[in-house]
Scaffold this motif. Structure first.
Motif, PDB file in Angstrom:
ATOM      1  N   GLY A  26       0.677  -1.152  -0.013  1.00  0.00           N
ATOM      2  CA  GLY A  26       0.077   0.078   0.042  1.00  0.00           C
ATOM      3  C   GLY A  26       0.890   1.371  -0.096  1.00  0.00           C
ATOM      4  O   GLY A  26       2.017   1.215   0.259  1.00  0.00           O
ATOM      5  N   VAL A  27       0.138   2.333  -0.271  1.00  0.00           N
ATOM      6  CA  VAL A  27       1.028   3.834  -0.321  1.00  0.00           C
ATOM      7  C   VAL A  27       0.043   4.660   0.850  1.00  0.00           C
ATOM      8  O   VAL A  27      -1.035   4.607   0.926  1.00  0.00           O
ATOM      9  CB  VAL A  27       0.679   4.459  -1.514  1.00  0.00           C
ATOM     10  CG1 VAL A  27       1.263   5.804  -1.605  1.00  0.00           C
ATOM     11  CG2 VAL A  27       1.141   3.570  -2.757  1.00  0.00           C
ATOM     12  N   VAL A  28       1.126   5.274   1.652  1.00  0.00           N
ATOM     13  CA  VAL A  28       0.637   6.145   2.656  1.00  0.00           C
ATOM     14  C   VAL A  28       1.238   7.568   2.272  1.00  0.00           C
ATOM     15  O   VAL A  28       2.319   7.800   2.262  1.00  0.00           O
ATOM     16  CB  VAL A  28       1.179   5.595   4.059  1.00  0.00           C
ATOM     17  CG1 VAL A  28       0.600   6.700   5.273  1.00  0.00           C
ATOM     18  CG2 VAL A  28       0.816   4.274   4.397  1.00  0.00           C
ATOM     19  N   TRP A  48      -5.072   8.182  -8.193  1.00  0.00           N
ATOM     20  CA  TRP A  48      -3.905   7.300  -8.921  1.00  0.00           C
ATOM     21  C   TRP A  48      -3.966   6.000  -8.287  1.00  0.00           C
ATOM     22  O   TRP A  48      -4.110   4.851  -8.935  1.00  0.00           O
ATOM     23  CB  TRP A  48      -2.579   7.615  -8.766  1.00  0.00           C
ATOM     24  CG  TRP A  48      -1.281   6.815  -9.221  1.00  0.00           C
ATOM     25  CD1 TRP A  48      -1.089   6.538 -10.241  1.00  0.00           C
ATOM     26  CD2 TRP A  48      -0.695   5.858  -8.177  1.00  0.00           C
ATOM     27  NE1 TRP A  48      -0.051   5.399 -10.299  1.00  0.00           N
ATOM     28  CE2 TRP A  48       0.038   4.906  -8.742  1.00  0.00           C
ATOM     29  CE3 TRP A  48      -1.018   5.681  -6.709  1.00  0.00           C
ATOM     30  CZ2 TRP A  48       0.690   3.925  -8.476  1.00  0.00           C
ATOM     31  CZ3 TRP A  48      -0.139   4.696  -6.241  1.00  0.00           C
ATOM     32  CH2 TRP A  48       0.697   3.720  -7.167  1.00  0.00           C
ATOM     33  N   ALA A  49      -4.206   5.788  -7.139  1.00  0.00           N
ATOM     34  CA  ALA A  49      -4.296   4.473  -6.542  1.00  0.00           C
ATOM     35  C   ALA A  49      -5.526   3.750  -6.641  1.00  0.00           C
ATOM     36  O   ALA A  49      -5.450   2.616  -6.887  1.00  0.00           O
ATOM     37  CB  ALA A  49      -4.194   4.739  -4.962  1.00  0.00           C
ATOM     38  N   ALA A  55      -3.719  -0.248  -2.752  1.00  0.00           N
ATOM     39  CA  ALA A  55      -4.252   0.312  -1.583  1.00  0.00           C
ATOM     40  C   ALA A  55      -3.336   1.477  -1.018  1.00  0.00           C
ATOM     41  O   ALA A  55      -2.363   2.003  -1.320  1.00  0.00           O
ATOM     42  CB  ALA A  55      -3.876  -0.674  -0.408  1.00  0.00           C
ATOM     43  N   PHE A  56      -4.424   2.437  -0.302  1.00  0.00           N
ATOM     44  CA  PHE A  56      -3.755   3.865  -0.199  1.00  0.00           C
ATOM     45  C   PHE A  56      -4.547   4.338   0.955  1.00  0.00           C
ATOM     46  O   PHE A  56      -5.695   4.101   1.600  1.00  0.00           O
ATOM     47  CB  PHE A  56      -4.298   4.761  -1.273  1.00  0.00           C
ATOM     48  CG  PHE A  56      -3.696   6.287  -1.070  1.00  0.00           C
ATOM     49  CD1 PHE A  56      -2.696   6.607  -1.525  1.00  0.00           C
ATOM     50  CD2 PHE A  56      -4.697   6.992  -0.847  1.00  0.00           C
ATOM     51  CE1 PHE A  56      -2.143   7.750  -1.174  1.00  0.00           C
ATOM     52  CE2 PHE A  56      -4.509   8.611  -0.632  1.00  0.00           C
ATOM     53  CZ  PHE A  56      -2.843   8.935  -0.675  1.00  0.00           C
ATOM     54  N   LEU A  57      -3.737   5.009   1.957  1.00  0.00           N
ATOM     55  CA  LEU A  57      -4.088   5.624   3.286  1.00  0.00           C
ATOM     56  C   LEU A  57      -3.419   7.287   3.231  1.00  0.00           C
ATOM     57  O   LEU A  57      -2.521   7.520   2.810  1.00  0.00           O
ATOM     58  CB  LEU A  57      -3.406   4.970   4.235  1.00  0.00           C
ATOM     59  CG  LEU A  57      -3.780   5.549   5.855  1.00  0.00           C
ATOM     60  CD1 LEU A  57      -4.906   5.533   6.093  1.00  0.00           C
ATOM     61  CD2 LEU A  57      -2.597   4.857   6.793  1.00  0.00           C
ATOM     62  N   ARG A  58      -4.735   8.152   3.618  1.00  0.00           N
ATOM     63  CA  ARG A  58      -4.262   9.492   3.816  1.00  0.00           C
ATOM     64  C   ARG A  58      -4.999   9.797   5.267  1.00  0.00           C
ATOM     65  O   ARG A  58      -5.994   9.125   5.480  1.00  0.00           O
ATOM     66  CB  ARG A  58      -4.747  10.355   2.764  1.00  0.00           C
ATOM     67  CG  ARG A  58      -6.290  10.478   2.353  1.00  0.00           C
ATOM     68  CD  ARG A  58      -6.359  11.303   1.438  1.00  0.00           C
ATOM     69  NE  ARG A  58      -7.869  11.172   0.595  1.00  0.00           N
ATOM     70  CZ  ARG A  58      -9.039  11.884   1.046  1.00  0.00           C
ATOM     71  NH1 ARG A  58      -8.899  13.033   1.936  1.00  0.00           N
ATOM     72  NH2 ARG A  58     -10.381  11.660   0.440  1.00  0.00           N
ATOM     73  N   VAL A 238       5.633  12.692  -9.229  1.00  0.00           N
ATOM     74  CA  VAL A 238       5.486  11.903  -7.886  1.00  0.00           C
ATOM     75  C   VAL A 238       4.831  10.487  -8.245  1.00  0.00           C
ATOM     76  O   VAL A 238       5.180   9.415  -7.559  1.00  0.00           O
ATOM     77  CB  VAL A 238       4.292  12.888  -7.163  1.00  0.00           C
ATOM     78  CG1 VAL A 238       3.836  11.945  -5.795  1.00  0.00           C
ATOM     79  CG2 VAL A 238       4.934  13.958  -6.554  1.00  0.00           C
ATOM     80  N   GLU A 239       3.706  10.496  -9.132  1.00  0.00           N
ATOM     81  CA  GLU A 239       3.122   9.359  -9.459  1.00  0.00           C
ATOM     82  C   GLU A 239       4.235   8.414  -9.887  1.00  0.00           C
ATOM     83  O   GLU A 239       4.425   7.104  -9.796  1.00  0.00           O
ATOM     84  CB  GLU A 239       1.948   9.383 -10.316  1.00  0.00           C
ATOM     85  CG  GLU A 239       0.624  10.117  -9.655  1.00  0.00           C
ATOM     86  CD  GLU A 239      -0.328  10.374 -10.711  1.00  0.00           C
ATOM     87  OE1 GLU A 239      -0.011  10.075 -11.871  1.00  0.00           O
ATOM     88  OE2 GLU A 239      -1.128  11.191 -10.465  1.00  0.00           O
TER      89      GLU A 239
END
Length: 247
Positions: A26-28, A48-49, A55-58, A238-239
């Motif tokens: 995942g990406v945080v 993008w996610a 998986a992504f978390l902010r 960034v992506e």
């Protein structure tokens, strides 16, 4: 805009977050000083996610955005603990940390504290140790004296209201400095820095690069980019950096 979920930490702070289900790692996204999870970079990465099935978390640190608490009562140690709590509670397996400005410092702290949870790191205008090496360094003698006596000074901001800088923020920052010894990062690392960034000096990016111990570490300077690093071209960079780290 959808409503966030909330996590109550052991310290009693209520942390707002949005989690997107998908493949690992995942990406945080870890935001900056006085910023929140509704910023351009966080939302672009979420899009993008979703498109990538990743998986992504902010989330918002305490005293930021939709999380509980007052900003002026927080410090680097609190915000690092918030980040660690939400990552450990709601993500599965190692994560790629994307740290913007202060989020780059928080990422470095987490890499040191929970290395098994980290699969890679992307720093965007990363600002490790800024409370000591930028704020305290640049305070006048009068500001230093006032901070120590009264516990608070205000610094002008290019992004809105002045920043309330507390004695606790400065003193706690000294307990979490990361550029005084090598930083072990045995995974892909991409650092992105704009040449027109007036908040984080180019020397900070070079110093961070020199302190990282790893076999796949790259620093990219982007001519003309400022601290926001949010133009379409910068977001695309960034992506691509995240994709490289995952790949």
């Amino acid at each position: 805009m959808s409503e966030p979920d909330f996590l109550t930490t052991e310290a009693g702070r209520r942390i707002a977050y949005h989690r997107t289900a998908g493949a690992g790692p995942g990406v945080v996204f870890l935001g900056g000083f006085m910023s929140d999870m509704e910023g351009t970079k966080a939302l672009a990465l979420e899009d993008w996610a979703r498109a990538s099935g990743r998986a992504f978390l902010r989330f918002d640190y305490s005293g930021h955005g939709q999380s509980s608490g007052s900003f002026a009562e927080g410090c680097i140690g609190d915000w690092a603990a918030d980040a660690r709590a939400v990552i450990e509670a709601v993500t599965e397996g190692p994560q790629v940390l994307v740290g913007s400005s202060m989020g780059g410092w928080i990422s470095a702290i987490l890499i040191r504290e929970i290395p098994s949870k980290v699969a890679g790191f992307v720093g965007i205008a990363a600002a490790p140790d800024f409370t000591e090496d930028s704020m305290w360094r640049d305070f006048s003698a009068d500001e230093r004296a006032r901070l120590m006596a009264e516990g608070l000074v205000h610094l002008p901001s290019d992004y809105g209201d002045p920043y309330p800088i507390t004695r606790r923020l400065i003193e706690d920052g000294r307990r979490h400095l990361v550029l005084r010894e090598a930083l072990a990062m045995p995974f892909p690392v991409r650092l992105l820095q704009g040449t027109e960034d007036e908040a984080v000096e180019r020397a900070v990016a070079l110093r961070l690069l020199d302190h990282i111990s790893g076999d796949d570490v790259r620093l990219t300077f982007v001519k003309g980019a400022d601290h926001r690093f949010s133009s379409p071209e910068c977001l695309a960079l960034v992506e691509r950096a995240v994709e490289e780290v995952i790949g």
